[in-house]
Design a protein around this motif. Structure first.
Motif, short mmCIF file in Angstrom:
data_model
loop_
_atom_site.label_atom_id
_atom_site.label_comp_id
_atom_site.label_asym_id
_atom_site.label_seq_id
_atom_site.Cartn_x
_atom_site.Cartn_y
_atom_site.Cartn_z
N LYS A 20 8.77 -27.99 -35.22
CA LYS A 20 8.46 -26.92 -36.15
C LYS A 20 7.77 -25.78 -35.41
CE LYS A 20 7.82 -29.65 -40.32
NZ LYS A 20 6.90 -29.95 -41.43
N LEU A 21 7.98 -24.56 -35.88
CA LEU A 21 7.24 -23.43 -35.34
C LEU A 21 5.80 -23.50 -35.86
CD1 LEU A 21 9.85 -20.57 -35.83
CD2 LEU A 21 9.28 -21.75 -33.71
N GLU A 29 8.19 -9.20 -41.76
CA GLU A 29 7.73 -9.14 -40.37
C GLU A 29 8.92 -9.16 -39.41
OE1 GLU A 29 4.91 -11.58 -37.22
OE2 GLU A 29 4.72 -12.00 -39.36
N ILE A 30 9.90 -10.01 -39.68
CA ILE A 30 11.09 -10.08 -38.83
C ILE A 30 11.78 -8.72 -38.76
CG2 ILE A 30 13.43 -11.06 -38.67
CD1 ILE A 30 12.24 -13.69 -39.71
N LYS A 31 11.79 -8.00 -39.88
CA LYS A 31 12.42 -6.67 -39.92
C LYS A 31 11.75 -5.68 -38.99
CE LYS A 31 14.20 -6.91 -44.64
NZ LYS A 31 14.13 -6.31 -45.99
N THR A 32 10.50 -5.92 -38.62
CA THR A 32 9.77 -4.97 -37.78
C THR A 32 9.83 -5.31 -36.29
OG1 THR A 32 7.66 -6.16 -37.86
CG2 THR A 32 8.11 -4.60 -39.66
N LEU A 33 10.41 -6.46 -35.94
CA LEU A 33 10.39 -6.90 -34.55
C LEU A 33 11.49 -6.23 -33.73
CD1 LEU A 33 9.76 -10.72 -35.07
CD2 LEU A 33 8.10 -8.93 -34.54
N GLU A 56 18.34 -14.60 -26.85
CA GLU A 56 17.34 -13.52 -26.77
C GLU A 56 16.62 -13.36 -28.11
OE1 GLU A 56 17.40 -8.71 -26.31
OE2 GLU A 56 18.71 -9.85 -24.99
N GLU A 57 17.37 -13.36 -29.22
CA GLU A 57 16.75 -13.23 -30.54
C GLU A 57 15.82 -14.42 -30.82
OE1 GLU A 57 20.32 -10.78 -32.80
OE2 GLU A 57 20.43 -12.96 -32.64
N TRP A 58 16.27 -15.62 -30.44
CA TRP A 58 15.45 -16.81 -30.65
C TRP A 58 14.14 -16.71 -29.89
CZ3 TRP A 58 13.77 -20.29 -33.53
CH2 TRP A 58 13.12 -21.42 -33.06
N GLN A 59 14.18 -16.21 -28.67
CA GLN A 59 12.96 -16.08 -27.87
C GLN A 59 12.00 -15.08 -28.51
OE1 GLN A 59 12.10 -18.17 -25.56
NE2 GLN A 59 14.08 -19.18 -25.74
N ILE A 60 12.52 -14.01 -29.10
CA ILE A 60 11.67 -13.02 -29.79
C ILE A 60 11.01 -13.68 -30.99
CG2 ILE A 60 11.70 -10.90 -31.17
CD1 ILE A 60 14.02 -9.97 -29.29
N ILE A 61 11.80 -14.39 -31.79
CA ILE A 61 11.24 -15.07 -32.98
C ILE A 61 10.23 -16.11 -32.56
CG2 ILE A 61 11.86 -16.65 -34.86
CD1 ILE A 61 14.60 -15.12 -34.96
N ARG A 62 10.55 -16.92 -31.60
CA ARG A 62 9.64 -17.97 -31.13
C ARG A 62 8.32 -17.37 -30.61
NH1 ARG A 62 11.43 -21.63 -26.41
NH2 ARG A 62 9.32 -22.23 -25.98
N GLY A 63 8.43 -16.25 -29.91
CA GLY A 63 7.22 -15.62 -29.39
C GLY A 63 6.29 -15.09 -30.45
N HIS A 64 6.84 -14.72 -31.61
CA HIS A 64 6.00 -14.19 -32.69
C HIS A 64 5.54 -15.27 -33.65
CE1 HIS A 64 7.34 -10.31 -31.24
NE2 HIS A 64 6.32 -9.82 -31.88
N ALA A 65 6.02 -16.48 -33.48
CA ALA A 65 5.62 -17.56 -34.38
C ALA A 65 4.29 -18.17 -33.97
CB ALA A 65 6.70 -18.64 -34.41
N GLY A 66 3.84 -17.83 -32.76
CA GLY A 66 2.53 -18.34 -32.36
C GLY A 66 2.55 -19.20 -31.20
#
Length: 66
Positions: A20-21, A29-33, A56-66
């Protein structure tokens, strides 16, 4: 019944939870990344339950999940 191994009419994908993230990321929030502008989730009228996400998109999402 009309589907055969040679001419399949549908496909299924088996998924399993790996981890889990740390937190959920709200859609707003995703719309602003930066870098997620082409994410299918953000396209108007596209709310599929399963959709492609590039590495690449997954890495961006993962990086903002904490």
């Amino acid at each position: 019944p009309k589907s055969t191994l040679e001419k399949p009419r549908w496909q299924a994908v088996n998924l399993a939870l790996v981890r889990k993230l740390p937190r959920l990321i709200p859609l707003q929030e995703i719309k602003t990344l930066p870098g997620l502008e082409e994410l299918p989730l953000l396209r108007k009228g596209s709310r599929l339950s399963v959709m492609p996400v590039s590495e690449e998109e997954w890495q961006i999402i993962r990086g903002h999940a904490g």
